[in-house]
Enzyme design. Structure first.
Site, mmCIF file in Angstrom:
data_model
loop_
_atom_site.group_PDB
_atom_site.id
_atom_site.type_symbol
_atom_site.label_atom_id
_atom_site.label_comp_id
_atom_site.label_asym_id
_atom_site.label_seq_id
_atom_site.Cartn_x
_atom_site.Cartn_y
_atom_site.Cartn_z
ATOM 1 N N GLY A 304 0.824 -1.208 0.000
ATOM 2 C CA GLY A 304 0.000 0.000 0.000
ATOM 3 C C GLY A 304 0.855 1.254 0.000
ATOM 4 O O GLY A 304 1.952 1.298 -0.567
ATOM 5 N N SER A 305 0.374 2.298 0.676
ATOM 6 C CA SER A 305 0.976 3.634 0.567
ATOM 7 C C SER A 305 2.367 3.768 1.170
ATOM 8 O O SER A 305 3.038 4.786 0.963
ATOM 9 C CB SER A 305 0.042 4.667 1.208
ATOM 10 O OG SER A 305 -1.156 4.770 0.465
ATOM 11 N N VAL A 306 2.848 2.775 1.903
ATOM 12 C CA VAL A 306 4.243 2.804 2.351
ATOM 13 C C VAL A 306 5.165 2.951 1.145
ATOM 14 O O VAL A 306 6.219 3.596 1.214
ATOM 15 C CB VAL A 306 4.571 1.512 3.139
ATOM 16 C CG1 VAL A 306 6.069 1.398 3.401
ATOM 17 C CG2 VAL A 306 3.817 1.482 4.465
#
Length: 589
Positions: A304-306
């Site tokens: 995801g957004s990591v």
């Protein structure tokens, strides 16, 4: 007719005798060490019928934490009693007085014993040094005070350390014709597998005596003590784990009801693992029946957004984020109205803090137009692709891996995906085919905190002899390949801190922690439905203290519904525990 019958019966008798002689030859001469399809060692069984023994040490090496505390086994000073004492007149009162118990307790424990026992088992009575000395001074046959090795009741970092089992075929495959004692344990997973060559037993230490058919002493009451010829063995593997922090991490992961996921805590200065927890728990009765034997911190996960950290690094270097540039964060990655997030018009820094998908999708497509390999190149610079665990030459092994179970990360599954705007946009927000390990994400945070210094992650410091001297030490090593510049790392540090200090940032929950945190959140769709709903991987990855980085921490909960399983509370509690631990250490010093 009568003579013919006699011949037939004579032939049957001869055939029967041949079969019996053949069977006897198989048992006595041919298959003595591997009888029947079960591979029974008849010599071992024969000896076992004529002897009784108490194993003091199984001969396999142990794992220690960074301060030398045992992680798998512990040595307990105990009182060993042999069952032939039931047939002797022995000074039970003196023994009982020496350890401060009633003589009836000793006699009761021996009453039904058919084999040697440790007094008080299954929770053995622990002797003091003076009690051990007093017992052994008595020199009573069949009574011994010794240090016996016991497995710890609670084994932490169980997937990282791994499991062992009896497997003669595997022993032969690994070590050829080298001879091992019967029932030698072999490493099957984790560090037990990686370091098996150092740990595999040279032989058991045991007390043995010979008995007749009814269990009475066969050659008198002298008990023989046997041990491996080399006093420097078994070897110990000294890990970088901090036992106290590991135990706290284990408890927190369970308190926060992480059923599938865990955490990784790194020491940034040495780039070593201080704690690593993986769930689900290891089922030792059926370790390979579910995911319990897998270390989820070393396995590919959807980030995801990591992953936006990677796109941010590339955008900084390619000048795609001037202060005046803004992005419409009311729209999704396809340029349509986003029904879930209405962030408004944001600049680059605010977009990172609030995790705006549209911003990073647009930036990724612009990077692709410049060069289709940019995103993969920056993922490698930040250690998300490839493996990050320590690897190198160890004696005759050129490519020894400390964490042999570790997966490599990736960005794209095939070359065509790099050219497709939709796939690139999805990859920019850590979806589609992007896969990384939590360990690699922790290493990315440590790399950024060190200003771009990219190193291998160690979980073992050294292999040691019994006396503590080193057999082999694992020194710090750089990861190969390019890394981000100090300038880019500094920019990323500020972005990661903005996630916390921005009042709308996804990490604003961490503003009141005892250590200043910098980090990035992530929520990834898994594509797997559970109870009719989409499931998600939920992440928070960061480092602390911000001004003087010491720790990198990743927490992740895998495959949970959107309205449950957030990892921010786990991350916050672990930071608090580390702070409390440091204060305790300071007082001790």
């Amino acid at each position: 007719m009568h003579r013919r019958r006699i011949k037939i019966w004579l032939a049957i008798a001869i055939i029967g005798m041949v079969i019996l002689v053949g069977r006897l030859a198989q048992i006595q001469l041919i298959s003595t060490e591997s009888f029947s399809k079960y591979g029974v060692n008849l010599l071992e069984k024969s000896v076992a019928q004529r002897t009784q023994e108490m194993v003091i040490d199984n001969g396999r090496g142990n794992f220690l934490d960074q301060s030398g505390e045992p992680l798998i086994y512990k040595k307990v000073p105990v009182l060993i009693l042999f069952p032939f004492l039931n047939h002797l007149d022995w000074p039970v009162e003196e023994v009982a007085a020496a350890i401060g118990v009633r003589d009836e307790a000793l006699l009761r424990s021996l009453n039904k014993a058919k084999n040697p026992i440790a007094f008080g088992s299954p929770k053995p009575f622990r002797l003091s040094e003076s009690q051990m000395e007093a017992i052994n001074k008595l020199k009573i046959p069949g009574v011994f005070a010794v240090e016996k090795k016991y497995p710890l009741s609670d084994i932490n970092a169980e997937q990282l350390i791994g499991i062992t089992g009896e497997n003669s075929t595997l022993l032969k495959d690994r070590y050829g014709e080298k001879e091992f004692a019967p029932r030698t344990l072999v490493g099957l997973s984790g560090l037990e597998k990686s370091f098996d060559e150092f740990l595999v037993g040279e032989g058991k230490s045991k007390l043995v005596y010979h008995v007749d058919g009814v269990g009475s002493p066969l050659f008198g009451i002298n008990v023989k003590y046997t041990e491996p010829a080399n006093p420097f063995y078994p070897l110990n593997v000294k890990t970088t784990l901090d036992k106290d922090l590991q135990e706290k991490a284990e408890k927190l992961v369970d308190q926060h009801q992480i059923k599938n996921g865990g955490l990784v805590l790194l020491d940034i200065e040495t780039n070593t693992v201080l704690a690593m927890v993986s769930r689900p728990h290891l089922n030792r009765s059926q370790p390979f029946g579910d995911k319990g034997v897998q270390n989820q911190m070393l396995k590919q996960q959807i980030p995801g957004s990591v992953f936006k950290t990677v796109v941010a690094a590339a955008a900084i270097d390619y000048g795609l984020q001037p202060p005046s540039r803004t992005f419409d964060c009311n729209q999704n990655i396809y340029g349509k109205e986003d029904p879930n997030y209405q962030h408004g018009i944001l600049d680059f820094t605010e977009s990172f803090a609030r995790s705006c998908n549209r911003t990073f999708a647009d930036l990724a497509k612009e990077l692709k137009d410049k060069d289709e390999g940019i995103i993969e190149a920056y993922a490698e610079k930040l250690s998300l692709t490839g493996k990050v665990g320590w690897t190198g030459s160890v004696f005759h092994t050129e490519d020894f891996e400390q964490m042999a179970d570790e997966d490599s990360g990736r960005v794209f599954h095939n070359e065509e995906a790099k050219k497709d705007d939709n796939y690139v946009a999805l990859s920019a927000i850590g979806q589609h085919e992007v896969r990384v390990t939590p360990l690699a994400v922790a290493n990315m945070m440590a790399t950024i905190a060190r200003g771009g210094d990219k190193q291998m992650v160690r979980v073992v410091e050294s292999v040691e002899y019994q006396n503590g001297s080193k057999v082999f030490g694992f020194n710090e090593k750089k990861l190969t390949g390019e890394t981000v510049s100090p300038f880019t790392a500094q920019k990323l540090q500020k972005l990661l801190r903005e996630v916390i200090v921005n009042e709308e940032g996804t990490g604003r929950w961490f503003q009141e922690l005892p250590y200043a945190v910098a980090g990035k959140s992530g929520t990834a769709e898994t594509g797997i439905m559970k109870e009719g709903e989409q499931t998600y991987n939920k992440w928070f990855a960061g480092y602390f203290p911000y001004e003087n980085p010491k720790y990198a921490l990743v927490t992740v909960n895998l495959g949970v519904h959107g309205d449950e399983g957030g990892v921010n509370p786990l991350f916050a509690d672990m930071v608090k525990e580390v702070s409390a631990h440091d204060k305790t250490e300071e007082k001790t010093d």
